[in-house]
Design an enzyme around this catalytic site. Structure first.
Site: not given
Ligand code: F6P
Length: 330
Positions: A11, A22, A24, A72, A103, A126, A128, A130, A155, A163, A170, A172, A261-263
């Site tokens: 991802g 950096a 390069v 991938r 990983d 990543t 994540d 992790d 909020r 509500r 995100m 995984r 959007i978080q990526r």
């Molecule tokens: O590993 C980063 C990540 O954004 C995870 O948070 C998420 O589960 C996964 O990749 C989503 O992968 P893809 O974009 O292949 O659906």
């Protein structure tokens, strides 16, 4: 080592471009030839790579995504694919590799180094966060900030309507985005795969809050959270909402899934800095003969974790954070 390749895999994450830049520029500074490899390991197998210059990485430090694209690569999982990849690296005389990814990407690098003796360095990329052996991974800070900005907006409307909102972020198998964005937005509950919070616990705390006339509730759920770990099919915000609605009839719940959007987006200052620092040290590490490690930052010092350990171990969540969540959300 005199000719190196750089690739991004898995991802994408904000800061990958700053790391490529950096690698390069540090490589060229030390007189190395640097090749950009397209679409992760697929680019090695398909021999899709090109020599990079200092200018080819101009004007990218502020851009999200990755100019080298990412994938991938299934073919790289089998030995046949890796043999093909090695032949292409050999043909071009590439004798060092910098892999920016998570990983899964490091597993590929580890195999390449073990089977064919190609010196590899991993840069943790990543959202994540992790990975073991580093306090930072590229993109996490940006992703957490994107989540915070979005949750602040939610909020406002949650407050106007009294509500309950359930927001999925995100991660995984990891709850770091949930933990950081949840604390930073004052969420009432943070549900993460690392902590076994049951639906019963949430229900009793909601009833408790109702007695105290606390009407707005924000629940942040990591996508990998499972209310019942023995049933891995049930996970994420929609399932949490369904279970709560079943039990608390009449409760008005809204679900927001923040998703990809978080990526994206420009990397934060921190992500640009760590990318620059890790990219620089990745090349230094190759030149010093410190091979097959992941470059990390621990307590503001560079830290090198053997790839095989980086693949196997997981980052441990500090216990104090979990207490902080409990106490501050009451
Ligand atoms: O590993 C980063 C990540 O954004 C995870 O948070 C998420 O589960 C996964 O990749 C989503 O992968 P893809 O974009 O292949 O659906």
């Amino acid at each position: 080592v005199n000719k190196i390749g750089v690739l991004t895999s898995g991802g994408d994450s904000p800061g990958m471009n700053a790391a490529i830049r950096a690698v390069v520029r540090t490589g060229i500074y030390y007189g190395l030839e640097v090749f950009g490899i397209m679409r992760g390991y697929s680019g090695i197998i398909e021999d899709d790579m090109f020599q990079m210059s200092s200018r080819s990485v101009a004007n990218i430090i502020q851009r999200g995504g990755t100019i080298l694209k990412t994938a991938r690569c299934k073919e790289f999982y089998n030995e046949e694919g890796r043999k093909k990849a090695f032949a292409n690296l050999q043909k071009r005389g590439i004798n060092g590799l910098v892999v920016i990814g998570g990983d899964g990407s490091f597993t590929g690098a580890y195999k390449l180094s073990k089977e064919f003796g190609i010196p590899c360095i991993g840069i943790p990329g990543t959202i994540d966060k992790d990975l073991y052996g580093t306090d930072f991974t590229l993109g996490f800070d940006t992703a957490a900030n994107t989540a915070v900005q979005s949750i602040d907006k939610i909020r406002d409307t949650a407050d106007s309507h009294d509500r309950l909102f359930i927001v999925e972020v995100m991660g995984r198998h990891a709850g770091y985005i949930a933990l950081h964005s949840g604390i930073a937005t004052g969420a009432e509950h943070i549900l993460m795969p690392e902590v076994n919070t049951t639906i019963e616990e949430i229900i009793s705390s909601l009833s408790e809050q109702e007695k105290r006339k606390k009407l707005v509730n924000l629940v942040i759920v990591a996508e990998g959270y499972m209310p019942d770990p023995s049933n891995p099919k049930i996970k994420g915000a929609n399932e949490v909402a369904r279970l709560l609605e079943e039990r608390l009839k009449g409760l008005e719940i809204r679900v927001t899934i923040l998703g990809h959007i978080q990526r994206g987006g420009p990397p934060s200052c921190i992500d640009r800095l760590i990318a620059s620092r890790m990219g620089y040290h990745a090349v230094e590490s190759l030149l010093e003969g410190r091979y097959n490690v992941m470059v990390g930052i621990l307590n503001n010092n560079m830290h090198y974790t053997p790839l095989e350990i980086a693949i196997r171990e997981k980052q441990k969540m500090g216990e104090d954070w979990l207490d902080i969540v409990k106490i501050l959300a009451s």
